[in-house]
Write a protein that holds these residues in place. Structure first.
Motif, PDB file in Angstrom:
ATOM      1  N   CYS A   7      23.426 -34.452 -27.298  1.00  0.00           N
ATOM      2  CA  CYS A   7      24.238 -34.793 -26.142  1.00  0.00           C
ATOM      3  C   CYS A   7      23.641 -36.009 -25.458  1.00  0.00           C
ATOM      4  O   CYS A   7      22.459 -36.001 -25.099  1.00  0.00           O
ATOM      5  CB  CYS A   7      24.288 -33.616 -25.167  1.00  0.00           C
ATOM      6  N   ALA A   8      24.432 -37.066 -25.306  1.00  0.00           N
ATOM      7  CA  ALA A   8      24.006 -38.261 -24.576  1.00  0.00           C
ATOM      8  C   ALA A   8      24.603 -38.175 -23.175  1.00  0.00           C
ATOM      9  O   ALA A   8      25.824 -38.147 -23.009  1.00  0.00           O
ATOM     10  CB  ALA A   8      24.471 -39.527 -25.281  1.00  0.00           C
ATOM     11  N   ILE A   9      23.735 -38.137 -22.177  1.00  0.00           N
ATOM     12  CA  ILE A   9      24.170 -38.018 -20.791  1.00  0.00           C
ATOM     13  C   ILE A   9      24.616 -39.388 -20.299  1.00  0.00           C
ATOM     14  O   ILE A   9      23.891 -40.369 -20.429  1.00  0.00           O
ATOM     15  CB  ILE A   9      23.023 -37.481 -19.917  1.00  0.00           C
ATOM     16  N   GLY A  10      25.808 -39.450 -19.759  1.00  0.00           N
ATOM     17  CA  GLY A  10      26.337 -40.696 -19.219  1.00  0.00           C
ATOM     18  C   GLY A  10      26.566 -40.555 -17.727  1.00  0.00           C
ATOM     19  O   GLY A  10      26.579 -39.460 -17.184  1.00  0.00           O
ATOM     20  N   GLY A  11      26.719 -41.675 -17.071  1.00  0.00           N
ATOM     21  CA  GLY A  11      26.964 -41.640 -15.637  1.00  0.00           C
ATOM     22  C   GLY A  11      28.035 -42.634 -15.269  1.00  0.00           C
ATOM     23  O   GLY A  11      28.416 -43.493 -16.053  1.00  0.00           O
ATOM     24  N   TYR A  12      28.528 -42.504 -14.056  1.00  0.00           N
ATOM     25  CA  TYR A  12      29.525 -43.433 -13.540  1.00  0.00           C
ATOM     26  C   TYR A  12      28.815 -44.643 -12.953  1.00  0.00           C
ATOM     27  O   TYR A  12      27.751 -44.539 -12.371  1.00  0.00           O
ATOM     28  CB  TYR A  12      30.367 -42.769 -12.461  1.00  0.00           C
ATOM     29  N   GLY A  13      29.410 -45.791 -13.082  1.00  0.00           N
ATOM     30  CA  GLY A  13      28.855 -46.979 -12.444  1.00  0.00           C
ATOM     31  C   GLY A  13      27.611 -47.492 -13.141  1.00  0.00           C
ATOM     32  O   GLY A  13      27.232 -47.047 -14.213  1.00  0.00           O
ATOM     33  N   GLY A  14      26.953 -48.432 -12.491  1.00  0.00           N
ATOM     34  CA  GLY A  14      25.815 -49.115 -13.098  1.00  0.00           C
ATOM     35  C   GLY A  14      24.464 -48.525 -12.805  1.00  0.00           C
ATOM     36  O   GLY A  14      23.461 -49.009 -13.308  1.00  0.00           O
ATOM     37  N   GLY A  15      24.388 -47.486 -12.008  1.00  0.00           N
ATOM     38  CA  GLY A  15      23.090 -46.902 -11.692  1.00  0.00           C
ATOM     39  C   GLY A  15      23.170 -46.047 -10.449  1.00  0.00           C
ATOM     40  O   GLY A  15      24.251 -45.725  -9.953  1.00  0.00           O
ATOM     41  N   LEU A  16      21.996 -45.668  -9.944  1.00  0.00           N
ATOM     42  CA  LEU A  16      21.908 -44.803  -8.769  1.00  0.00           C
ATOM     43  C   LEU A  16      21.607 -45.633  -7.529  1.00  0.00           C
ATOM     44  O   LEU A  16      20.782 -46.543  -7.565  1.00  0.00           O
ATOM     45  CB  LEU A  16      20.805 -43.757  -8.976  1.00  0.00           C
ATOM     46  N   LEU A  17      22.267 -45.296  -6.426  1.00  0.00           N
ATOM     47  CA  LEU A  17      22.075 -45.990  -5.163  1.00  0.00           C
ATOM     48  C   LEU A  17      21.193 -45.157  -4.244  1.00  0.00           C
ATOM     49  O   LEU A  17      21.094 -43.935  -4.410  1.00  0.00           O
ATOM     50  CB  LEU A  17      23.421 -46.242  -4.487  1.00  0.00           C
ATOM     51  N   GLY A  18      20.566 -45.799  -3.273  1.00  0.00           N
ATOM     52  CA  GLY A  18      19.730 -45.085  -2.317  1.00  0.00           C
ATOM     53  C   GLY A  18      20.481 -43.920  -1.694  1.00  0.00           C
ATOM     54  O   GLY A  18      21.597 -44.083  -1.216  1.00  0.00           O
ATOM     55  N   GLY A  19      19.898 -42.736  -1.737  1.00  0.00           N
ATOM     56  CA  GLY A  19      20.518 -41.540  -1.187  1.00  0.00           C
ATOM     57  C   GLY A  19      21.306 -40.721  -2.185  1.00  0.00           C
ATOM     58  O   GLY A  19      21.690 -39.589  -1.887  1.00  0.00           O
ATOM     59  N   ASP A  20      21.563 -41.243  -3.381  1.00  0.00           N
ATOM     60  CA  ASP A  20      22.264 -40.452  -4.402  1.00  0.00           C
ATOM     61  C   ASP A  20      21.420 -39.245  -4.794  1.00  0.00           C
ATOM     62  O   ASP A  20      20.187 -39.309  -4.846  1.00  0.00           O
ATOM     63  CB  ASP A  20      22.527 -41.279  -5.660  1.00  0.00           C
TER      64      ASP A  20
END
Length: 143
Positions: A7-20
């Motif tokens: 399983c390859a974990i994917g995410g939305y957008g380009g990365g994590l923002l402060g507070g995510d």
């Protein structure tokens, strides 16, 4: 292992923002095998004026005779990022775990080598007895 799930974990957008905040629960059933990877590095952007830390947590359990291979790409905190990661693994008797936890220096080509505000990562492994109670724990901290 023959027949292992990948399983390859994917995410939305380009990365994590402060507070995510991101949480992942993983369960490997008895005798099963799972390889967890990511589709790319985990990019952590700078915190905003509120200085909220980006957090990722994972709780994983591996049943008797099971195997979990956690092999993500590195976490890459950018300049002025604040990141906290906690991973907890519960291992039944006869189970196995291979876990990779690594961090990149940032956007080096932009002069951001190790320019994050804070980085913390803690991995805790609980070995369970036959009744399912925690028998021992080992921790690894990186900061």
């Amino acid at each position: 292992r023959l027949g292992a799930a990948h399983c390859a974990i994917g995410g939305y957008g380009g990365g994590l923002l402060g507070g995510d905040t991101v949480h992942l629960d993983v369960r490997v059933d008895p005798g099963a095998s799972l390889c967890l990877t990511t589709q790319a590095s985990t990019k952590v952007y700078c915190t905003k004026r509120d200085a909220r830390v980006t957090r990722q947590t994972m709780t994983a359990s591996v049943g008797h005779g099971g195997l979990l291979v956690l092999a993500p790409d590195p976490v890459v905190p950018y300049a002025n990022a604040a990141y906290d990661q906690r991973q907890t693994f519960e291992l039944a008797p006869g189970s196995s775990l291979v876990a990779v936890d690594w961090v990149g220096a940032g956007r080096v080509s932009r002069g951001e080598r190790w320019a994050f505000t804070s980085f913390s990562s803690r991995n805790t492994v609980h070995r369970l007895d036959m009744a399912g109670a925690a028998r021992s724990a080992a921790q690894h901290r990186g900061a």
